[in-house]
Scaffold this motif. Structure first.
Motif, short mmCIF file in Angstrom:
data_model
loop_
_atom_site.label_atom_id
_atom_site.label_comp_id
_atom_site.label_asym_id
_atom_site.label_seq_id
_atom_site.Cartn_x
_atom_site.Cartn_y
_atom_site.Cartn_z
N MET A 3 -3.48 2.97 2.79
CA MET A 3 -2.64 3.70 1.37
C MET A 3 -3.86 4.89 0.78
O MET A 3 -4.91 5.16 1.82
CB MET A 3 -3.47 2.64 0.72
CG MET A 3 -2.95 0.70 0.64
SD MET A 3 -1.23 1.06 0.67
CE MET A 3 -0.85 0.18 2.77
N PRO A 4 -3.09 4.89 -0.45
CA PRO A 4 -3.74 6.17 -1.27
C PRO A 4 -4.33 6.40 -1.63
O PRO A 4 -4.05 6.66 -2.93
CB PRO A 4 -1.89 7.29 -1.32
CG PRO A 4 -1.13 5.95 -1.76
CD PRO A 4 -0.92 4.86 -0.74
N ILE B 214 8.65 -0.29 -7.31
CA ILE B 214 9.28 0.69 -6.12
C ILE B 214 10.03 1.97 -6.80
O ILE B 214 11.41 1.49 -7.52
CB ILE B 214 10.26 0.01 -5.37
CG1 ILE B 214 9.94 -0.92 -4.51
CG2 ILE B 214 10.32 1.65 -4.23
CD1 ILE B 214 10.85 -1.58 -3.71
N ALA B 215 9.01 2.79 -7.42
CA ALA B 215 9.73 4.50 -7.37
C ALA B 215 10.45 4.74 -6.84
O ALA B 215 10.64 5.07 -5.38
CB ALA B 215 8.66 5.10 -8.19
N LEU B 216 11.75 4.59 -7.17
CA LEU B 216 13.19 4.72 -6.04
C LEU B 216 13.57 6.59 -6.76
O LEU B 216 13.02 6.89 -7.69
CB LEU B 216 14.57 4.56 -6.40
CG LEU B 216 14.02 2.88 -5.80
CD1 LEU B 216 15.48 2.07 -6.36
CD2 LEU B 216 14.19 2.93 -3.81
N GLN C 4 7.94 5.75 -4.04
CA GLN C 4 6.56 5.74 -4.38
C GLN C 4 6.83 3.94 -4.51
O GLN C 4 7.03 3.24 -5.16
CB GLN C 4 6.49 6.53 -5.88
CG GLN C 4 4.74 6.65 -5.71
CD GLN C 4 4.32 8.06 -6.40
OE1 GLN C 4 5.48 8.10 -7.12
NE2 GLN C 4 3.49 7.79 -7.06
N PHE C 5 5.38 3.79 -4.12
CA PHE C 5 5.15 2.47 -4.10
C PHE C 5 3.82 2.68 -4.67
O PHE C 5 3.21 1.04 -5.38
CB PHE C 5 4.80 1.60 -2.98
CG PHE C 5 6.15 1.96 -1.59
CD1 PHE C 5 6.91 0.45 -2.20
CD2 PHE C 5 6.08 2.30 -0.82
CE1 PHE C 5 8.02 0.55 -1.08
CE2 PHE C 5 6.86 2.35 -0.16
CZ PHE C 5 7.59 1.72 -0.11
N ASN D 274 0.34 4.06 -14.49
CA ASN D 274 0.44 3.61 -13.53
C ASN D 274 1.35 2.00 -13.80
O ASN D 274 1.18 1.49 -14.87
CB ASN D 274 -0.69 2.65 -12.72
CG ASN D 274 -1.05 3.47 -11.65
OD1 ASN D 274 -0.27 1.69 -10.94
ND2 ASN D 274 -1.72 3.66 -10.98
N TRP D 275 1.86 1.52 -13.01
CA TRP D 275 3.25 0.39 -12.80
C TRP D 275 2.62 -0.97 -12.39
O TRP D 275 2.54 -1.75 -12.18
CB TRP D 275 4.93 0.42 -12.56
CG TRP D 275 4.71 1.06 -11.04
CD1 TRP D 275 4.85 0.01 -10.19
CD2 TRP D 275 4.84 2.04 -10.44
NE1 TRP D 275 4.62 0.82 -8.74
CE2 TRP D 275 4.58 2.55 -9.20
CE3 TRP D 275 4.36 3.67 -10.88
CZ2 TRP D 275 4.65 3.54 -8.38
CZ3 TRP D 275 4.48 4.64 -10.09
CH2 TRP D 275 4.70 5.08 -9.13
#
Length: 361
Positions: free
Chosen positions: A54-55, A95-97, A116-117, A125-126
């Motif tokens: 993961m990032p 999910i950031a589309l 972006q997950f 942060n979400w």
């Protein structure tokens, strides 16, 4: 600046509780105080490193219900045009589309090429294993109806949107269908209740934990089969003996275990469909006989990453069913933000049906 707690995954199997800044929302965004953060099996796969790197560092949690603290400039409604105000409860599609790629604008599919997950833990942060979440502009969110029980909505977390996505993608359950569901975790239980309200003739749920099988019965299962003391061949024989010589018309994989896949192929009846939903976190292969697919004239399809409309549908479906089925009672365990590692460990316990992060603890 205000700070809040967050569960941060530094690297595989290393979780820390950080104090992170609580930022004002951008124009078009929303700041919420977390009410409940759902603990999902995929979180455990992410934390263990089983689904890849993961990032790091990231804040865990993709299932959330929050109370609006601040609305970014220009935000007056949710993404279904329902007016919103400070104090309203909302749920969001995590999910950031990008809203400007082929998948977003032509295919209308998720995830997109630029999805972006996770966001870096130092940035707004979400994620929901936290005290606060900041939804960026363009992240779909929906107000819970005023009479909604947030626990009923949280109980099936991302499982219910996943099931709605699966039946949307792979074909719905119809009146008179015979349905077998492999696994009675949240995804399997969500599939059970959706099959029940869709008019399925039979709903047979397979699991090894009796408590989960009992929960499936409470949500509409007509029969259950325990994996304890039975072989794969035994279970296939029991199912086919019950539903008849055509076999099940729909089988849903919600077990998240690789051996479930060949068993599911064997369970599926003639002209039936096998819908794979739970194997997102299990990387590997299993042998099947391709000839079985042709002889049975069967279909295999998979689905994941619900669209925003599936999150909207899940909020309203759970609200509509909250008094008909014991949804809120599916939440069996609550953990504080600091105890998130214990929450992930508890997922392997036979006593857990649904665990949540409760920031009030």
């Amino acid at each position: 600046m205000t700070k809040g707690r967050a569960t941060v995954l530094i690297e595989p199997n290393r979780l820390e509780t950080w104090q992170v800044p609580v930022a004002d929302p951008q124009p078009g965004g929303v700041l919420v105080q977390i009410v409940l953060g759902g603990v999902c099996g995929s979180d455990a796969h992410i934390a263990s490193g089983g689904v890849g790197r993961m990032p790091f560092p990231i804040i865990l949690g993709h299932e959330g219900i929050g109370r609006i603290e601040k609305l970014g400039a220009g935000v007056t409604t949710d993404y279904a045009s329902v007016p919103v105000k400070v104090g309203d409860l909302i749920s969001w599609s995590p999910i950031a589309l990008c809203h400007r790629c082929y998948s977003c604008t032509v295919l209308d599919e998720t995830p997109c090429e630029n999805s972006q997950f996770f966001e870096h833990a130092d940035r707004p942060n979400w994620a929901s294993y936290s005290d606060f979440a900041t939804l960026p502009p363009g992240m779909a969110f929906y107000r819970l109806p005023s009479h909604a029980n947030p626990e009923a909505v949280a109980a099936l977390g991302c499982a219910l949107p996943t099931v709605l996505r699966g039946f949307d993608q792979c074909g719905p359950v119809g009146r008179g269908d015979t349905v077998v569901i492999q696994g009675a975790g949240p995804v399997g239980l969500a599939a059970t209740v959706v099959a029940a309200i869709s008019g399925a003739h039979e709903i047979i749920v397979i699991d090894r934990v009796q408590r989960r099988l009992d929960a499936a019965r409470s949500l509409g299962a007509t029969a259950t089969i325990s994996m304890t003391g039975t072989t794969s061949e035994d279970r296939v024989a029991q199912v086919w003996d019950r539903v008849g010589p055509q076999g099940p018309s729909v089988v849903v994989e919600a077990a998240g275990a690789l051996p479930a896949f060949p068993e599911g192929v064997n369970l599926t009846g003639h002209h039936g469909r096998y819908i794979v939903l739970g194997l997102w976190g299990e990387i590997g292969t299993q042998p099947i006989s391709p000839r079985d697919l042709t002889i049975k004239n069967m279909q295999i399809a998979g689905a994941t990453f619900p669209k925003p409309k599936h999150y909207y549908g899940a909020v309203h479906l759970a609200t509509r069913l909250q008094d008909r089925y014991p949804l809120a009672q599916l939440i069996t365990h609550r953990f504080s933000v600091e105890d998130a590692p214990k929450a992930l460990q508890a997922l392997g316990s036979d006593t857990v049906i649904k665990a949540v992060i409760d920031p009030t603890l």
